[in-house]
Scaffold this motif. Sequence first.
Motif, PDB file in Angstrom:
ATOM      1  N   GLU A  35       0.824  -1.208   0.000  1.00 46.05           N
ATOM      2  CA  GLU A  35       0.000   0.000   0.000  1.00 46.05           C
ATOM      3  C   GLU A  35       0.854   1.252   0.000  1.00 46.05           C
ATOM      4  O   GLU A  35       0.348   2.347  -0.196  1.00 46.05           O
ATOM      5  CB  GLU A  35      -0.929  -0.023   1.214  1.00 46.05           C
ATOM      6  CG  GLU A  35      -1.907  -1.184   1.160  1.00 46.05           C
ATOM      7  CD  GLU A  35      -2.651  -1.384   2.466  1.00 46.05           C
ATOM      8  OE1 GLU A  35      -2.524  -0.529   3.371  1.00 46.05           O
ATOM      9  OE2 GLU A  35      -3.337  -2.412   2.583  1.00 46.05           O
ATOM     10  N   ASP A  36       2.155   1.096   0.224  1.00 49.66           N
ATOM     11  CA  ASP A  36       3.101   2.208   0.256  1.00 49.66           C
ATOM     12  C   ASP A  36       3.852   2.212  -1.078  1.00 49.66           C
ATOM     13  O   ASP A  36       4.618   1.289  -1.372  1.00 49.66           O
ATOM     14  CB  ASP A  36       4.066   2.019   1.431  1.00 49.66           C
ATOM     15  CG  ASP A  36       5.084   3.128   1.550  1.00 49.66           C
ATOM     16  OD1 ASP A  36       5.607   3.601   0.520  1.00 49.66           O
ATOM     17  OD2 ASP A  36       5.382   3.519   2.695  1.00 49.66           O
ATOM     18  N   LYS A  62       3.550   1.224 -14.547  1.00 47.79           N
ATOM     19  CA  LYS A  62       2.421   0.395 -14.957  1.00 47.79           C
ATOM     20  C   LYS A  62       2.097  -0.645 -13.877  1.00 47.79           C
ATOM     21  O   LYS A  62       0.929  -0.872 -13.552  1.00 47.79           O
ATOM     22  CB  LYS A  62       2.737  -0.309 -16.275  1.00 47.79           C
ATOM     23  CG  LYS A  62       1.618  -1.198 -16.763  1.00 47.79           C
ATOM     24  CD  LYS A  62       1.985  -1.877 -18.064  1.00 47.79           C
ATOM     25  CE  LYS A  62       0.864  -2.814 -18.475  1.00 47.79           C
ATOM     26  NZ  LYS A  62       1.181  -3.543 -19.690  1.00 47.79           N
ATOM     27  N   ILE A  63       3.125  -1.255 -13.312  1.00 46.75           N
ATOM     28  CA  ILE A  63       2.913  -2.248 -12.261  1.00 46.75           C
ATOM     29  C   ILE A  63       2.285  -1.603 -11.032  1.00 46.75           C
ATOM     30  O   ILE A  63       1.342  -2.143 -10.449  1.00 46.75           O
ATOM     31  CB  ILE A  63       4.239  -2.956 -11.905  1.00 46.75           C
ATOM     32  CG1 ILE A  63       4.724  -3.783 -13.097  1.00 46.75           C
ATOM     33  CG2 ILE A  63       4.071  -3.834 -10.667  1.00 46.75           C
ATOM     34  CD1 ILE A  63       6.136  -4.321 -12.951  1.00 46.75           C
ATOM     35  N   ARG A  68      -2.708  -0.520  -7.742  1.00 44.23           N
ATOM     36  CA  ARG A  68      -3.736   0.428  -7.286  1.00 44.23           C
ATOM     37  C   ARG A  68      -5.122   0.029  -7.768  1.00 44.23           C
ATOM     38  O   ARG A  68      -6.103   0.180  -7.050  1.00 44.23           O
ATOM     39  CB  ARG A  68      -3.418   1.832  -7.796  1.00 44.23           C
ATOM     40  CG  ARG A  68      -2.342   2.516  -7.041  1.00 44.23           C
ATOM     41  CD  ARG A  68      -2.263   3.968  -7.469  1.00 44.23           C
ATOM     42  NE  ARG A  68      -1.061   4.557  -6.952  1.00 44.23           N
ATOM     43  CZ  ARG A  68      -0.237   5.331  -7.655  1.00 44.23           C
ATOM     44  NH1 ARG A  68      -0.508   5.616  -8.905  1.00 44.23           N
ATOM     45  NH2 ARG A  68       0.842   5.821  -7.100  1.00 44.23           N
ATOM     46  N   ASN A  69      -5.189  -0.442  -9.012  1.00 44.87           N
ATOM     47  CA  ASN A  69      -6.469  -0.826  -9.604  1.00 44.87           C
ATOM     48  C   ASN A  69      -6.859  -2.262  -9.254  1.00 44.87           C
ATOM     49  O   ASN A  69      -7.836  -2.772  -9.779  1.00 44.87           O
ATOM     50  CB  ASN A  69      -6.417  -0.673 -11.124  1.00 44.87           C
ATOM     51  CG  ASN A  69      -6.270   0.767 -11.543  1.00 44.87           C
ATOM     52  OD1 ASN A  69      -6.657   1.683 -10.817  1.00 44.87           O
ATOM     53  ND2 ASN A  69      -5.688   0.988 -12.707  1.00 44.87           N
ATOM     54  N   GLN A  70      -6.070  -2.889  -8.415  1.00 47.99           N
ATOM     55  CA  GLN A  70      -6.283  -4.266  -7.967  1.00 47.99           C
ATOM     56  C   GLN A  70      -6.317  -5.255  -9.126  1.00 47.99           C
ATOM     57  O   GLN A  70      -7.005  -6.268  -9.086  1.00 47.99           O
ATOM     58  CB  GLN A  70      -7.545  -4.372  -7.110  1.00 47.99           C
ATOM     59  CG  GLN A  70      -7.440  -3.546  -5.853  1.00 47.99           C
ATOM     60  CD  GLN A  70      -8.676  -3.617  -4.997  1.00 47.99           C
ATOM     61  OE1 GLN A  70      -9.725  -4.076  -5.418  1.00 47.99           O
ATOM     62  NE2 GLN A  70      -8.545  -3.160  -3.770  1.00 47.99           N
ATOM     63  N   GLU A  71      -5.552  -4.938 -10.193  1.00 46.66           N
ATOM     64  CA  GLU A  71      -5.402  -5.864 -11.314  1.00 46.66           C
ATOM     65  C   GLU A  71      -4.353  -6.924 -10.975  1.00 46.66           C
ATOM     66  O   GLU A  71      -4.295  -7.961 -11.642  1.00 46.66           O
ATOM     67  CB  GLU A  71      -4.985  -5.108 -12.573  1.00 46.66           C
ATOM     68  CG  GLU A  71      -6.036  -4.144 -13.073  1.00 46.66           C
ATOM     69  CD  GLU A  71      -5.536  -3.304 -14.226  1.00 46.66           C
ATOM     70  OE1 GLU A  71      -4.941  -3.861 -15.164  1.00 46.66           O
ATOM     71  OE2 GLU A  71      -5.733  -2.077 -14.188  1.00 46.66           O
ATOM     72  N   SER A  78       2.638 -14.666  -9.625  1.00 45.61           N
ATOM     73  CA  SER A  78       2.971 -15.033 -11.009  1.00 45.61           C
ATOM     74  C   SER A  78       2.624 -13.899 -11.964  1.00 45.61           C
ATOM     75  O   SER A  78       3.288 -13.731 -12.981  1.00 45.61           O
ATOM     76  CB  SER A  78       2.260 -16.321 -11.427  1.00 45.61           C
ATOM     77  OG  SER A  78       0.866 -16.145 -11.437  1.00 45.61           O
ATOM     78  N   SER A  79       1.609 -13.101 -11.634  1.00 45.35           N
ATOM     79  CA  SER A  79       1.265 -11.979 -12.506  1.00 45.35           C
ATOM     80  C   SER A  79       2.366 -10.919 -12.489  1.00 45.35           C
ATOM     81  O   SER A  79       2.632 -10.283 -13.491  1.00 45.35           O
ATOM     82  CB  SER A  79      -0.080 -11.363 -12.109  1.00 45.35           C
ATOM     83  OG  SER A  79      -0.087 -10.992 -10.751  1.00 45.35           O
ATOM     84  N   ILE A  80       3.046 -10.769 -11.349  1.00 43.11           N
ATOM     85  CA  ILE A  80       4.166  -9.824 -11.283  1.00 43.11           C
ATOM     86  C   ILE A  80       5.325 -10.341 -12.106  1.00 43.11           C
ATOM     87  O   ILE A  80       5.951  -9.581 -12.843  1.00 43.11           O
ATOM     88  CB  ILE A  80       4.599  -9.599  -9.820  1.00 43.11           C
ATOM     89  CG1 ILE A  80       3.462  -8.984  -9.020  1.00 43.11           C
ATOM     90  CG2 ILE A  80       5.843  -8.712  -9.756  1.00 43.11           C
ATOM     91  CD1 ILE A  80       3.742  -8.891  -7.540  1.00 43.11           C
TER      92      ILE A  80
END
Length: 85
Positions: A35-36, A62-63, A68-71, A78-80
């Motif tokens: 969150e930081d 973008k990451i 922030r958009n909880q995508e 794994s998405s990271i």
Amino acid sequence: MNNFFLKKLQGKDSEQVDEAKLRTLAGQVKRSDFEDEDKLRQIIQSLAALTGKKITAEKEDKIIEMFRNQEISIHDMSSITKLLK
């Protein structure tokens, strides 16, 4: 440490990821760090360094925006790793 996650970080053409360093990083990360923005950027940069990947400021932004958009979920690392490729 989940070997699947380690293999995802290493990828097909990536250098070997030092599992001890990855464990150390994972042990230092708290839920509140996501969150930081400054701490999140440090985590992203550390993961990129561990995987031997260069990350542009645009990709890092973008990451951050995706968090922030909880995508991106902190429970789905794994998405990271896909974004770091």
